[in-house]
Write a protein that holds these residues in place. Structure first.
Motif, PDB file in Angstrom:
ATOM      1  N   ALA A 125       4.485  27.536   4.711  1.00 14.70           N
ATOM      2  CA  ALA A 125       3.645  27.853   3.561  1.00 14.70           C
ATOM      3  C   ALA A 125       2.950  29.196   3.779  1.00 14.70           C
ATOM      4  CB  ALA A 125       2.613  26.756   3.345  1.00 14.70           C
ATOM      5  N   GLY A 126       2.918  29.985   2.717  1.00 10.20           N
ATOM      6  CA  GLY A 126       2.350  31.317   2.799  1.00 10.20           C
ATOM      7  C   GLY A 126       3.366  32.398   3.102  1.00 10.20           C
TER       8      GLY A 126
ATOM      9  N   PRO B 180       4.623  24.459  -0.475  1.00 10.46           N
ATOM     10  CA  PRO B 180       5.570  23.343  -0.304  1.00 10.46           C
ATOM     11  C   PRO B 180       6.190  22.884  -1.621  1.00 10.46           C
ATOM     12  CG  PRO B 180       3.656  23.007   1.079  1.00 10.46           C
ATOM     13  CD  PRO B 180       3.360  24.213   0.223  1.00 10.46           C
ATOM     14  N   GLU B 181       5.442  22.996  -2.707  1.00  7.42           N
ATOM     15  CA  GLU B 181       5.977  22.573  -4.002  1.00  7.42           C
ATOM     16  C   GLU B 181       7.034  23.528  -4.546  1.00  7.42           C
ATOM     17  OE1 GLU B 181       2.750  22.898  -3.131  1.00  7.42           O
ATOM     18  OE2 GLU B 181       1.546  23.678  -4.824  1.00  7.42           O
ATOM     19  N   ASP B 182       7.246  24.650  -3.877  1.00  9.01           N
ATOM     20  CA  ASP B 182       8.342  25.548  -4.249  1.00  9.01           C
ATOM     21  C   ASP B 182       9.671  25.099  -3.657  1.00  9.01           C
ATOM     22  OD1 ASP B 182       6.052  28.267  -3.813  1.00  9.01           O
ATOM     23  OD2 ASP B 182       6.736  27.422  -5.726  1.00  9.01           O
ATOM     24  N   THR B 183       9.636  24.104  -2.810  1.00  6.51           N
ATOM     25  CA  THR B 183      10.855  23.602  -2.194  1.00  6.51           C
ATOM     26  C   THR B 183      11.805  23.068  -3.256  1.00  6.51           C
ATOM     27  OG1 THR B 183       9.749  23.029  -0.114  1.00  6.51           O
ATOM     28  CG2 THR B 183      11.796  21.854  -0.643  1.00  6.51           C
TER      29      THR B 183
ATOM     30  N   VAL C  89       9.999  24.911   1.994  1.00  6.89           N
ATOM     31  CA  VAL C  89       8.709  25.430   2.434  1.00  6.89           C
ATOM     32  C   VAL C  89       7.939  24.294   3.093  1.00  6.89           C
ATOM     33  CG1 VAL C  89       6.599  26.631   1.767  1.00  6.89           C
ATOM     34  CG2 VAL C  89       8.718  27.033   0.493  1.00  6.89           C
ATOM     35  N   SER C  90       7.597  24.482   4.345  1.00  5.70           N
ATOM     36  CA  SER C  90       6.880  23.446   5.086  1.00  5.70           C
ATOM     37  C   SER C  90       5.392  23.757   5.117  1.00  5.70           C
ATOM     38  CB  SER C  90       7.428  23.343   6.507  1.00  5.70           C
ATOM     39  OG  SER C  90       7.299  24.582   7.175  1.00  5.70           O
TER      40      SER C  90
END
Length: 123
Positions: A14-15, A88-91, A121-122
């Motif tokens: 993330a980021g 993470p929600e972009d995974t 994305v973790s």
């Protein structure tokens, strides 16, 4: 016919940032817009961003505005999606698409689709 090949997916924290590429081959006069869509497991496919290949006008989903940037290189018939500040929600599996822009919505009019590239994305 138009063929689309995506690349650039991967796993980030993330980021972090990733840049997706979509190389188009075939007749470029078969489309005037290109877009990125994504689909997460168990969810419907959603539009992420789009660009008109002639005017360069861009469109974004509210969820990615300010973080993602779509751009094109017409000489290379390639569209890019720069993704910053990933969450993470972009995974999702990200798909490139091309087609003719229909008045009123950048989410419609896509005829050609790529096979997709996975973005994870973790947290």
């Amino acid at each position: 016919q138009v063929q689309l090949v995506e690349s650039g997916g991967g796993s980030v924290e993330a980021g972090g940032s990733l840049r997706l590429s979509c190389a188009a081959s075939g007749n470029p006069y078969n489309y005037n817009q290109m877009g990125w869509f994504r689909q997460a497991p168990g969810k419907e496919r959603e539009g992420v961003a789009a660009i008109y290949t002639v005017s360069g006008n861009t469109f974004y989903a509210d969820s990615v505005k300010g973080r993602f940037t779509i751009s094109r290189d017409n000489a290379k018939n390639t569209v890019y999606l720069q993704m910053n500040s990933l969450k993470p929600e972009d995974t999702a599996m990200y798909y490139c698409a091309a087609g003719w822009a229909l008045g009123g919505s950048w989410l419609k009019g896509y005829t050609y689709w790529g096979q997709g590239t996975q973005v994870t994305v973790s947290s």
